[in-house]
Design a protein around this motif. Sequence first.
Motif, PDB file in Angstrom:
ATOM      1  N   MET A   1       0.820  -1.208   0.000  1.00  0.00           N
ATOM      2  CA  MET A   1       0.000   0.000   0.000  1.00  0.00           C
ATOM      3  C   MET A   1       0.860   1.267   0.000  1.00  0.00           C
ATOM      4  O   MET A   1       0.580   2.201  -0.734  1.00  0.00           O
ATOM      5  CB  MET A   1      -0.908  -0.027   1.227  1.00  0.00           C
ATOM      6  N   CYS A   2       1.921   1.296   0.821  1.00  0.00           N
ATOM      7  CA  CYS A   2       2.800   2.471   0.783  1.00  0.00           C
ATOM      8  C   CYS A   2       4.235   2.035   1.041  1.00  0.00           C
ATOM      9  O   CYS A   2       4.786   2.301   2.105  1.00  0.00           O
ATOM     10  CB  CYS A   2       2.351   3.539   1.775  1.00  0.00           C
ATOM     11  N   ARG A  65      -6.080   7.418   2.241  1.00  0.00           N
ATOM     12  CA  ARG A  65      -6.251   5.974   2.474  1.00  0.00           C
ATOM     13  C   ARG A  65      -6.219   5.675   3.974  1.00  0.00           C
ATOM     14  O   ARG A  65      -6.924   4.808   4.467  1.00  0.00           O
ATOM     15  CB  ARG A  65      -5.124   5.167   1.790  1.00  0.00           C
TER      16      ARG A  65
END
Length: 149
Positions: A1-2, A65
């Motif tokens: 995701m990151c 997010r």
Amino acid sequence: MCPEYPEIVTELLKIAQEELEHFQMVHEIIKKRGYEFGRERKDDYVGQLFKFIVQGTRKEYIIDRMLFAAMIEARSCERFRVLTENIKDEELKTFYKDLMISEAGHYTTFIGFARQLGDVEKVNQRWEEWLDYEAEIIKSYGKKETIHG
Ligand SMILES: [Fe+2]
């Protein structure tokens, strides 16, 4: 995701592991009590929330997010609180209480990351927008008894 924030990934993995443990506990309780899981349903609430995530810059997107996840965790924490306060079954009362505490921790972690990545004031402002947006979604539902973990 990151992937560009490895320390966040470390924490996200911990949360994912915890969620998986909870899923396993739910599975055990359901088996023990002779029930069966229902089929997975499409979660319209989550889908609606998802649409609110800004695309913007990469950082803005990641912050949003995080707020999206914080919102889901906060609401499931609240629902577990309501269940904890109202259920007579002692085993489930304890179980839901543990889940409530855990979800509160997840909420704090996600909102903490958002504030860490962005300007705190702007993030707080954006969180207010999330709350307003979510309130509109909730209004459109009426009273359905579902949980979003
Ligand atoms: Fe959670």
